[in-house]
Design a protein around this motif. Structure first.
Motif, PDB file in Angstrom:
ATOM      1  N   LEU A 440      -4.583  -8.954  -4.205  1.00  0.00           N
ATOM      2  CA  LEU A 440      -3.400  -8.919  -3.511  1.00  0.00           C
ATOM      3  C   LEU A 440      -2.328  -8.178  -4.199  1.00  0.00           C
ATOM      4  O   LEU A 440      -2.102  -8.133  -5.534  1.00  0.00           O
ATOM      5  CB  LEU A 440      -2.708 -10.618  -3.423  1.00  0.00           C
ATOM      6  N   VAL A 441      -1.510  -7.030  -3.214  1.00  0.00           N
ATOM      7  CA  VAL A 441      -0.593  -6.427  -3.653  1.00  0.00           C
ATOM      8  C   VAL A 441       0.793  -6.881  -2.921  1.00  0.00           C
ATOM      9  O   VAL A 441       0.919  -7.045  -1.647  1.00  0.00           O
ATOM     10  CB  VAL A 441      -0.901  -4.944  -3.548  1.00  0.00           C
ATOM     11  N   VAL A 442       1.746  -6.784  -3.779  1.00  0.00           N
ATOM     12  CA  VAL A 442       3.261  -6.772  -3.246  1.00  0.00           C
ATOM     13  C   VAL A 442       3.950  -5.603  -3.363  1.00  0.00           C
ATOM     14  O   VAL A 442       4.122  -4.933  -4.420  1.00  0.00           O
ATOM     15  CB  VAL A 442       3.952  -8.080  -4.038  1.00  0.00           C
ATOM     16  N   ASN A 443       4.057  -4.863  -2.004  1.00  0.00           N
ATOM     17  CA  ASN A 443       4.657  -3.734  -2.094  1.00  0.00           C
ATOM     18  C   ASN A 443       6.462  -3.546  -1.914  1.00  0.00           C
ATOM     19  O   ASN A 443       6.865  -4.022  -0.739  1.00  0.00           O
ATOM     20  CB  ASN A 443       4.286  -3.050  -0.796  1.00  0.00           C
ATOM     21  N   ALA A 444       6.941  -3.773  -3.230  1.00  0.00           N
ATOM     22  CA  ALA A 444       8.371  -3.762  -3.193  1.00  0.00           C
ATOM     23  C   ALA A 444       8.779  -2.426  -3.722  1.00  0.00           C
ATOM     24  O   ALA A 444       9.774  -2.296  -4.399  1.00  0.00           O
ATOM     25  CB  ALA A 444       8.791  -4.779  -4.272  1.00  0.00           C
ATOM     26  N   THR A 445       8.324  -1.332  -2.950  1.00  0.00           N
ATOM     27  CA  THR A 445       8.830   0.132  -3.352  1.00  0.00           C
ATOM     28  C   THR A 445       9.963   0.652  -2.899  1.00  0.00           C
ATOM     29  O   THR A 445      10.292   1.914  -3.131  1.00  0.00           O
ATOM     30  CB  THR A 445       7.573   1.040  -3.146  1.00  0.00           C
ATOM     31  N   GLY A 446      10.779  -0.064  -2.076  1.00  0.00           N
ATOM     32  CA  GLY A 446      12.057   0.461  -1.482  1.00  0.00           C
ATOM     33  C   GLY A 446      11.719   1.864  -0.755  1.00  0.00           C
ATOM     34  O   GLY A 446      10.841   1.840   0.161  1.00  0.00           O
ATOM     35  N   LEU A 447      12.417   2.847  -1.242  1.00  0.00           N
ATOM     36  CA  LEU A 447      12.427   4.248  -0.518  1.00  0.00           C
ATOM     37  C   LEU A 447      10.727   4.698  -0.800  1.00  0.00           C
ATOM     38  O   LEU A 447      10.288   5.692  -0.086  1.00  0.00           O
ATOM     39  CB  LEU A 447      13.297   5.145  -0.562  1.00  0.00           C
ATOM     40  N   GLY A 448      10.298   4.193  -1.678  1.00  0.00           N
ATOM     41  CA  GLY A 448       8.913   4.719  -2.050  1.00  0.00           C
ATOM     42  C   GLY A 448       7.801   4.539  -0.812  1.00  0.00           C
ATOM     43  O   GLY A 448       6.724   4.949  -0.886  1.00  0.00           O
ATOM     44  N   ALA A 449       8.182   3.467   0.038  1.00  0.00           N
ATOM     45  CA  ALA A 449       7.069   3.115   1.049  1.00  0.00           C
ATOM     46  C   ALA A 449       7.103   4.152   1.923  1.00  0.00           C
ATOM     47  O   ALA A 449       5.894   4.296   2.788  1.00  0.00           O
ATOM     48  CB  ALA A 449       7.812   2.180   1.880  1.00  0.00           C
ATOM     49  N   SER A 581     -14.928   5.047  -2.633  1.00  0.00           N
ATOM     50  CA  SER A 581     -15.380   3.518  -3.211  1.00  0.00           C
ATOM     51  C   SER A 581     -15.804   2.781  -1.951  1.00  0.00           C
ATOM     52  O   SER A 581     -15.546   3.147  -0.749  1.00  0.00           O
ATOM     53  CB  SER A 581     -13.977   3.043  -3.811  1.00  0.00           C
ATOM     54  N   ALA A 582     -16.202   1.769  -2.405  1.00  0.00           N
ATOM     55  CA  ALA A 582     -16.883   0.779  -1.217  1.00  0.00           C
ATOM     56  C   ALA A 582     -15.840   0.506  -0.277  1.00  0.00           C
ATOM     57  O   ALA A 582     -14.500   0.095  -0.904  1.00  0.00           O
ATOM     58  CB  ALA A 582     -17.567  -0.422  -1.986  1.00  0.00           C
ATOM     59  N   SER A 583     -16.001   0.166   1.234  1.00  0.00           N
ATOM     60  CA  SER A 583     -14.948  -0.305   2.053  1.00  0.00           C
ATOM     61  C   SER A 583     -14.918  -1.732   1.680  1.00  0.00           C
ATOM     62  O   SER A 583     -15.776  -2.553   1.646  1.00  0.00           O
ATOM     63  CB  SER A 583     -15.464  -0.174   3.231  1.00  0.00           C
ATOM     64  N   ARG A 584     -13.672  -2.265   2.071  1.00  0.00           N
ATOM     65  CA  ARG A 584     -13.298  -3.657   1.954  1.00  0.00           C
ATOM     66  C   ARG A 584     -12.044  -3.840   2.571  1.00  0.00           C
ATOM     67  O   ARG A 584     -11.298  -3.143   2.620  1.00  0.00           O
ATOM     68  CB  ARG A 584     -13.312  -4.341   0.595  1.00  0.00           C
ATOM     69  N   LYS A 585     -11.863  -5.148   2.943  1.00  0.00           N
ATOM     70  CA  LYS A 585     -10.500  -5.648   3.298  1.00  0.00           C
ATOM     71  C   LYS A 585      -9.681  -6.282   2.184  1.00  0.00           C
ATOM     72  O   LYS A 585     -10.216  -6.579   1.331  1.00  0.00           O
ATOM     73  CB  LYS A 585     -10.509  -6.772   4.501  1.00  0.00           C
ATOM     74  N   ALA A 586      -8.502  -5.982   2.514  1.00  0.00           N
ATOM     75  CA  ALA A 586      -7.463  -6.624   1.351  1.00  0.00           C
ATOM     76  C   ALA A 586      -6.025  -6.803   2.035  1.00  0.00           C
ATOM     77  O   ALA A 586      -5.628  -6.202   2.906  1.00  0.00           O
ATOM     78  CB  ALA A 586      -7.180  -5.593   0.273  1.00  0.00           C
ATOM     79  N   THR A 587      -5.341  -7.598   1.234  1.00  0.00           N
ATOM     80  CA  THR A 587      -4.089  -8.025   1.872  1.00  0.00           C
ATOM     81  C   THR A 587      -2.973  -7.261   1.004  1.00  0.00           C
ATOM     82  O   THR A 587      -2.840  -7.590  -0.175  1.00  0.00           O
ATOM     83  CB  THR A 587      -3.826  -9.564   1.738  1.00  0.00           C
TER      84      THR A 587
END
Length: 631
Positions: A440-449, A581-587
């Motif tokens: 699990l990753v939380v993307n709080a990058t602001g303008l970095g998004a 790298s191997a394919s997979r689903k992530a959130t």
């Protein structure tokens, strides 16, 4: 276990002519009219739950309506204050565990009141940061929201335990926290000696007469002898009904071996990208809820002069930007954050801004006055109290020192063993591969998004803000948007400083201070509040620094949602070494684009991040992949 919980029910049924079971505030009122004594069922100590929220649900079905989190020792949910003698702290910060935070949310959902008797100070504070309904103290001498006074002679006065001394305690609590927050706990079932004149329940009139003689009114006494606790119960039931649509928590005690848990713990490993106020607050809330959190960011909380992120440059007062009609979700975030920031005031991190003035060109600019019911002393200003042709309101709010507050958040995070690592991640692939791999990753990058491979959200855009930091004893905040072409504000903050502004340069990426704009800001602020100058002129203003920050806004509003992505990321911006790298689903949980409202929405946004992370964890525990969802 069912037999244990059934005993109080049996006692009530055996004494039906005098006692009656009460499962709600309405039951109590009915029993009172019928001349019966209401009996509520509670559990003293969450060790009775045997580390299982399922057992809590069983107790709730059997009629339990309050739970004391601890007794005189720590348990897997929370830290205790002990039995009066020193007790070694537990769980590092000596408060709620992550499992304990899951317990609080489940208690709220079930309508079981949280009783804070016997818990540590930090457990109390942790609970207040989580629970939306009042929490009673049944046998302690703490002050909020309802403190029920115990009659144990050693607590009352070891030398002279009398009715008068009990009344002294009650008077003190009423003076500190108000008559509406005091009740009678007695603890007759838990003490082996008694106060002279209060040997049993038949002697309550002695105490009532004493308080009447001291000037207590009948309405105050009605609250003391039950009305105040009844109010807490009714509020508790309101929250339960509000949470009726929420699903039961699937959280389990991680040290159990008899339930299906992913032994790698990967479903609970979270990387937060970004160490601005949204990233840090989200990481702290996730860590407190039991997630294994790491933070990766290009700019760290200590980088107080970095223009790579907006958080160090914020005015960081609490003053809403939109109406409920425009964005009810943002309003909910702002309300949750205001209530949390008020709790931090005793620490000195947050200061009150009494009599804050807000001016607008039209009534629409006052946002429907949606926050008047929870900010103190809200009042619409008279025309003569406003700039010519403007409208306004006055209220009490709060502010903080942004760089100082960021460092405090970082200290709270690091004290829990969380790593904050400086790294400029280029893609979501790198985030998921960090720290040995996470789910699990939380993307709080602001303008970095805009440039993070796998996100590449060109709707993210800057709103340039230029401000001036001054030294002044002036401590009144003014927010003036009565001129639609320009915004002027003065925001005092801790340390005897004040932020003067401002400007809203949409799509303006310039980070150098504009001297012409700086002169205009000084002129406007001086005209609005002459007290900032020692001589009534601009050269009498003690300027400390000129600031420029790029607020991370977004077309369409802030983005806070969970998205399921396919790895590896197929983008020209992604890292070549990870494309095979191997394919997979992530959130990914996205939390960015809040613009100028980052500080005042931070705790509300973090709460939604936690809710989404919990959904992901529960789905992972059940062996399901989480589909994209938005709260």
């Amino acid at each position: 276990m069912r037999h244990l919980a059934q005993r109080p029910l049996d006692i009530v049924s055996d004494l039906g002519s005098d006692l009656a079971l009460a499962l709600s505030a309405a039951d109590l009122r009915t029993n009172f009219v019928q001349g019966k004594i209401s009996s509520f069922i509670g559990l003293e100590g969450s060790h009775h739950l045997m580390n299982s929220l399922a057992i809590l649900r069983m107790f709730a079905q059997l009629g339990v309506r309050y739970l004391t989190l601890t007794h005189t020792c720590h348990n897997s949910f929370a830290s205790s204050a002990g039995d009066g003698s020193p007790i070694a702290p537990a769980f590092g910060h000596n408060g709620l565990t992550g499992f304990g935070r899951d317990l609080i949310h489940e208690l709220n959902r079930l309508g079981v009141m949280v009783d804070l008797s016997h818990v540590s100070d930090q457990t109390m504070m942790d609970c207040f940061s989580l629970t939306p309904e009042p929490a009673p103290y049944t046998t302690t001498l703490e002050m909020y929201p309802t403190t029920s006074v115990v009659f144990y002679p050693s607590f009352v006065d070891p030398a002279q335990p009398t009715v008068g001394r009990v009344a002294d305690h009650i008077d003190y609590l009423a003076a500190v926290c108000g008559h509406a927050h005091v009740g009678l706990g007695s603890d007759f079932d838990g003490i082996h000696e008694s106060v002279e004149g209060l040997e049993d329940a038949s002697k309550f009139p002695n105490l009532i007469f004493e308080l009447l003689n001291r000037g207590w009114t009948e309405s105050q006494l009605e609250g003391l002898i039950g009305g105040n606790v009844l109010r807490v119960m009714e509020e508790n039931e309101r929250v339960r009904d509000e949470f009726a649509s929420k699903t039961a928590s699937a959280a389990i005690y991680e040290l159990r071996t008899d339930m299906p848990v992913d032994p790698s713990g990967s479903a609970q490993r979270v990387v937060v990208i970004g160490a601005g106020v949204i990233g840090l607050t989200s990481a702290l809330v996730l860590a407190e809820a039991g997630f294994a959190v790491k933070i990766v960011a290009r700019d760290l909380p200590e980088d107080s002069y970095s223009q790579g992120f907006a958080s160090p440059w914020a005015g960081a007062n609490w003053c809403p930007f939109v109406s409920k009609e425009e964005n009810p979700r943002l309003c909910a975030w702002e309300k949750a954050t205001f209530l949390k920031l008020k709790q931090l005031m005793p620490s000195g991190l947050v200061i009150p801004l009494l009599g804050t003035r807000r001016f607008a060109a039209t009534e629409k600019g006052l946002l429907g006055h949606w926050y008047r019911d929870f900010v103190p002393n809200y009042r619409v200003l008279k025309p003569e109290e406003c700039p010519p042709g403007a409208v306004g309101a006055i209220f009490d709010t709060v502010s903080l020192n942004a760089p100082q507050y960021l460092r405090w958040l970082a200290e709270q995070i690091r004290s829990r063993g969380i790593i904050i690592e400086r790294s400029n991640l280029l893609s979501l692939d790198e985030a998921f591969a960090s720290f040995g791999g996470v789910d699990l990753v939380v993307n709080a990058t602001g303008l970095g998004a805009r440039s993070l491979a796998g996100v590449e959200d060109l709707a993210a855009r800057p709103i340039r803000g230029q401000t001036i930091l001054i030294k002044t004893a002036m401590n009144r905040c003014t927010m003036d948007s009565s001129d639609p072409s320009v915004s002027t504000y003065l925001i005092p903050r801790p340390g005897g400083e004040c932020i003067l502004g401002g400007c809203y340069g949409v799509d303006d990426w310039a980070t150098a201070a504009d001297p012409v704009l700086a002169q205009k800001i000084l002129e406007r602020c001086l005209a609005l509040v002459p007290a900032i100058s020692s001589n009534g002129k601009i050269d009498g203003i003690n300027v400390l620094r000129h600031n420029v920050g790029l607020r991370p806004a977004r077309d369409g509003g802030p983005r806070l949602e969970a998205e399921q992505v396919s790895l590896p990321i197929r983008s020209t911006l992604s890292t070549t070494s990870l494309r095979s790298s191997a394919s997979r689903k992530a959130t990914v949980i996205h939390a960015y684009g809040i613009g100028p409202a980052g500080y005042q929405a931070s705790w509300g946004m973090a709460g939604e991040v936690l809710e989404l992370a919990r959904q992901h964890r529960e789905a992972s525990n059940l062996g399901r992949g989480m589909v994209a969802s938005k709260l």
